[in-house]
Design a protein around this motif. Structure first.
Motif, mmCIF file in Angstrom:
data_model
loop_
_atom_site.group_PDB
_atom_site.id
_atom_site.type_symbol
_atom_site.label_atom_id
_atom_site.label_comp_id
_atom_site.label_asym_id
_atom_site.label_seq_id
_atom_site.Cartn_x
_atom_site.Cartn_y
_atom_site.Cartn_z
ATOM 1 N N THR A 66 0.832 -1.201 0.000
ATOM 2 C CA THR A 66 0.000 0.000 0.000
ATOM 3 C C THR A 66 0.870 1.256 0.000
ATOM 4 N N TYR A 69 2.402 1.660 -3.478
ATOM 5 C CA TYR A 69 1.443 2.136 -4.480
ATOM 6 C C TYR A 69 0.996 3.563 -4.216
ATOM 7 N N TYR A 73 1.566 6.395 -6.920
ATOM 8 C CA TYR A 73 0.438 7.129 -7.465
ATOM 9 C C TYR A 73 0.640 8.633 -7.258
ATOM 10 N N VAL A 127 -5.586 -4.914 -6.134
ATOM 11 C CA VAL A 127 -4.789 -3.856 -6.772
ATOM 12 C C VAL A 127 -4.528 -4.206 -8.229
ATOM 13 N N GLN A 130 -7.032 -2.699 -10.667
ATOM 14 C CA GLN A 130 -7.379 -1.285 -10.698
ATOM 15 C C GLN A 130 -6.663 -0.559 -11.827
ATOM 16 N N PHE A 133 -3.868 2.096 -11.187
ATOM 17 C CA PHE A 133 -2.602 1.532 -10.728
ATOM 18 C C PHE A 133 -1.967 0.647 -11.798
ATOM 19 N N LYS A 135 -3.245 -1.764 -13.416
ATOM 20 C CA LYS A 135 -3.666 -3.177 -13.326
ATOM 21 C C LYS A 135 -2.478 -4.064 -12.981
ATOM 22 N N MET A 139 3.387 0.015 -12.160
ATOM 23 C CA MET A 139 3.577 1.451 -12.334
ATOM 24 C C MET A 139 5.068 1.770 -12.361
ATOM 25 N N ASP A 224 4.991 -3.703 -9.239
ATOM 26 C CA ASP A 224 3.765 -4.387 -9.659
ATOM 27 C C ASP A 224 3.283 -5.249 -8.487
#
Lengths: 319, 273, 258
Positions: A66, A69, A73, A127, A130, A133, A135, A139, A224
């Motif tokens: 979390t 990510y 993000y 996650v 989504q 993010f 998928k 990222m 990822d």
């Protein structure tokens, strides 16, 4: 307590001095030590909920993912600078722990373990679905070529987590956590609000874990779901903590140091099956022969070795 | 298939209070046993190799319990949890070292054929798998309620000390229970060898499902595991239908969480101590 | 039911029509009981009569199926256990629950850190308060040892010490004399009397008749989840209902045993 206190101070000093090292190290060593600081921080964080409070969480890796990510993000989609993004990640991870902890921390033993395990697995699957993010394909983050930066940030997180643990261990709050671990009902009738203390402990644990996750994301520049929600992180947190000594102040860092050193010796870079087999054997060894970790040996030397006590303890734990 | 994978897991959990993370690797070993018997000189059909696979896994599981897990069986739950986890990564990686991570599969003469009933076509393999799973479950249920050993096992699960006082060798009973759990994993492995790819890590997927199915059915509840397996299959299909294939696991795990929080004694069980 | 007049002031602690069911089993079947400020109430009854359950309801560790519990005039039926402790009701457990891996001093300090005055004092002051309690119950020499190293008598005493450290106004004691020698029983009785003299209301669950009769100002008898009698110790021993339901059965079998 005296010897233990000196050990804590000694380790914090050594860690603080290691901040001077990067200019003298080659890239590989900077990488190895950064990873060691990260794993130690994760183990220190796990120790707060698993070691002090006695709730064996298999879901702490959720906060690592979390944090990673949230940071990715914030930096990627919202163009925030790293520090703001990392702070955001810490807040998100702690808030998630508080939210999940409220119902989940009512469970005990196996049920708590399964619930946290399924959160970890479920979060990864969630996650991966989504769109914002990326998928399942992950990222990417901006690249910071200064790898010494990550060395210092991870080291900072580790030192903060150790000092925080030392502070908690001596505080009113720390006694509440240990009392809950030893006997939750007895803790409640002495006036401890167990539900709140447990949630607070997990949130603090998640905040540290989230900070490490955020830093990892920036360091790795790519994340990822299988990487940052990897259950092996969670297992390593537990093993390191148990090896060093659960519920002690620097035990997790010591355990992490030993496991990292063994891993380095076996060649941690290439993930060989033999490496994992040895890790498994080490776990078996710790669980059966070192249920209290190495801490008694570190503070008491070889005097702590007592074959009779070990045999008595084994007799008590088998049928 | 899920039921077959979960019955042994649920048995060990319910009777011994041990969550056997290594159950998945036992299934994997069972599948490899069937595979080697199939490609070997005997060319044994996987359904016929079930008894052999069970025997092999019974022996392995018995030894593991007797000499390793038994050392910490009464220690806090984290100890057995970690120990079986360690065993599972050791077994899986040893399998990878000796048998490589190549994907293997068994193709039988009847692999592609199905039974057509009305508009419905059911592959023979799945039908047989279901029948064997039901037969094993009923067999175990009978064994646990009717045989002397089965009764001793259940007595031990209720009160270790009382069982010991009435002359039950608890260590032996535990090893036997774990052995039976292993044998059931062996059978599940033999069944899996027909319809799943055989790899050293094939067990992982089964452990998570065994968890869910056991909790749904109620711990140690043998027939509950069968019901749990069916319920789980339905939930998974519905999850995929309503939320998309990718949400299959999320829905299943969310259901698991809700069950743990609100009905920890299982869907079919009752709240008893 | 005896015709004891209700106290004029609000009782220290009271249960009203408390029912507790576990599945089909009725542990408490409409218990009404009030204890006056500064009183020592002895609570007796055969095993399984519901004594521990009643203490659990009063301390908030067990929710009643129906009925209500009051501390002073305040309804505490739905108040969580930790808050009831902070309101001044402490309890001990028959099956002692020490924090095994903490020292005796730390065990007691937890009570002082979180009890009725816990939040008002510093950690240092809490440890000083813990030392006072250890002195009072005679555990001072064992302060530095691990709780797991204590003898049975020591563990019983530690239960009392932990509860006292929360500065209770009402103390619920669940068989703190079980398994003690006659000499140790005398010591504990002396301790409880001195605690009571300091103004603490006591409910004492006990099987040791000598202690109950010697210390209680009033005795209530619980049988199959109901209060079947209450009154002065002398009246209770003479009550035929009590003799039939409880004492008779026990004495017929031989020596009282915890």
């Amino acid at each position: 307590m005296q010897a233990g206190g000196r050990l804590v101070v000694g380790i914090v000093i050594v860690l603080a001095l290691s901040a001077l090292l990067p200019p003298h190290l080659n890239g590989n060593w900077v990488h190895v030590l950064t990873l060691f600081f990260m794993m130690s921080s994760l183990a220190q964080a796990w120790n707060l909920i698993g070691g002090f409070t006695g709730y064996a969480s298999f879901g702490n890796v959720t906060f690592f993912g979390t944090g990673a990510y949230a940071c990715a993000y914030a930096m990627d989609a919202m163009r925030w600078p790293f520090w703001t993004a990392a702070l955001f990640a810490v807040v998100v991870a702690a808030a998630l722990a508080a939210l999940l902890g409220w119902p989940i921390l009512r469970l005990r033993g196996h049920y708590f373990a399964i619930a946290t395990l399924s959160i970890a697995v479920g979060m990864q699957a969630l996650v991966a679905q989504q769109e914002p993010f990326g998928k399942g394909s992950g990222m990417t983050l901006p690249i910071n070529p200064n790898f010494h930066f990550f060395y210092w940030v991870m080291l900072g997180i580790l030192i903060v987590s150790i000092l925080l643990t030392a502070f908690i261990a001596r505080s009113r709050f720390g006694y509440a956590l240990v009392a809950i671990r030893e006997n939750e009902e007895a803790a409640a009738v002495l006036g401890i609000n167990a539900a709140r203390a447990k949630v607070a402990a997990w949130a603090i644990s998640a905040a540290i874990t989230g900070a490490a996750g955020a830093t990892f994301a920036y360091w790795n520049t790519f994340i990822d779901p299988p990487t940052v929600f990897d259950l092996n992180y969670n297992v390593l947190m537990i093993i390191m903590t148990l090896l060093g000594g659960a519920g002690t102040i620097v035990g997790p860092t010591i355990g992490s140091f030993i496991l990292s050193a063994i891993g380095e010796y076996l060649g941690a870079q290439s993930i060989s099956p033999w490496h994992t087999v040895v890790l498994g054997a080490i776990i078996v060894f710790i669980v059966i022969l070192l249920p209290r970790g190495l801490m008694p040996y570190l503070t008491g030397g070889l005097r702590a070795f007592n074959l009779g006590a070990l045999r008595a303890q084994l007799r008590a734990s088998r049928v | 298939m899920y039921a077959a994978a979960a019955v042994g897991f649920s048995l060990v959990w319910g009777i011994m209070n041990v969550i056997n993370i290594a159950h998945g690797t036992f299934i994997m070993l069972g599948a490899y046993t069937s595979y080697w018997l199939f490609v070997g000189p005997l060319h044994l059909d996987p359904f016929l190799s079930i008894p052999l696979s069970m025997l092999v896994m019974f022996a392995i599981a018995y030894v593991i319990q007797r000499f390793i897990i038994n050392q910490v069986i009464r220690a806090p739950m984290l100890a057995t949890f970690l120990l079986t986890f360690a065993l599972s990564i050791m077994i899986a990686n040893l399998a990878q070292i000796f048998w490589s991570s190549d994907v293997r599969s068994i193709t039988t003469a009847y692999s592609g054929s199905s039974l057509a009933v009305g508009g419905l076509t059911i592959p023979w393999v799945r039908l047989w798998t279901l029948l064997v799973a039901v037969a094993l479950t009923l067999g175990l249920q009978t064994f646990m309620t009717r045989s002397k050993i089965g009764r001793a096992i259940r007595a031990t699960s209720m009160d270790v000390d009382a069982a010991r006082l009435s002359g039950v060798g608890v260590a032996g009973i535990y090893a036997l229970t774990f052995g039976i759990g292993g044998a059931l994993a062996g059978a599940a492995g033999a069944l899996a060898s027909v319809s799943y790819a055989i790899t050293p890590t094939m067990g992982d997927a089964f452990v998570v499902r065994a968890f869910i199915v056991s909790v749904l059915g109620g711990l140690g509840n043998v027939t509950g595991a069968l019901v749990g397996g069916l319920v789980y299959g339905v939930i998974e299909s519905f999850g995929a239908l309503f939320f998309g294939e990718g949400y299959k696991d999320v829905v299943a795990l969310a259901v698991l969480l809700l069950v743990i929080l609100f009905r920890p004694y299982g869907l079919v069980g009752r709240a008893t101590a | 039911m005896s015709a004891l007049a209700a106290p004029a002031v609000a009782p220290a602690i009271a249960a009203r029509d408390v029912v507790v069911r576990f599945g089909g089993l009725v542990a408490l079947d409409g218990v009404t009981l009030s204890v006056a400020l500064g009183e020592i109430l002895g609570l007796i009854g055969p095993n399984g009569a519901g004594k521990t359950t009643l203490l659990s309801v009063m301390s908030g560790t067990q929710r009643p199926t129906s009925g209500a519990v009051f501390v002073g005039e305040r309804d505490i039926t739905r108040v969580p256990a930790y808050r009831i402790t902070r309101l001044g009701v402490a309890r001990t457990f028959q099956v002692v629950k020490p924090f095994a891996n903490l020292s005796v001093r730390e065990n007691v300090a937890v009570g002082a850190l979180y009890g009725r005055h816990g939040m008002d004092r510093s950690a240092r002051a809490a440890f000083a308060a813990a030392d006072d309690v250890l002195e009072r119950v005679g555990l001072a020499p064992e302060a530095k040892r691990l709780a797991s190293e204590l003898t049975l008598a020591g563990r019983n005493r530690l239960e009392i010490a932990k509860a006292l450290a929360t500065d209770p106004q009402v103390l619920l004691l669940d068989e703190v004399m079980a398994g003690l020698t006659p000499h140790e029983i005398d010591q504990t009785m002396g301790l409880l009397r001195s605690v009571n003299r300091a103004g603490v209301t006591l409910i004492v669950v006990e099987h040791v008749m000598r202690a109950i009769m010697g210390i209680s100002q009033r005795v209530a008898v619980l049988h199959q989840g109901r209060i079947i009698a209450q009154g002065s110790p002398q009246a209770i021993v003479a009550d035929p209902l009590v003799i039939g339901a409880y004492l008779g059965a026990r004495y017929a079998k031989g020596a009282p045993h915890a």
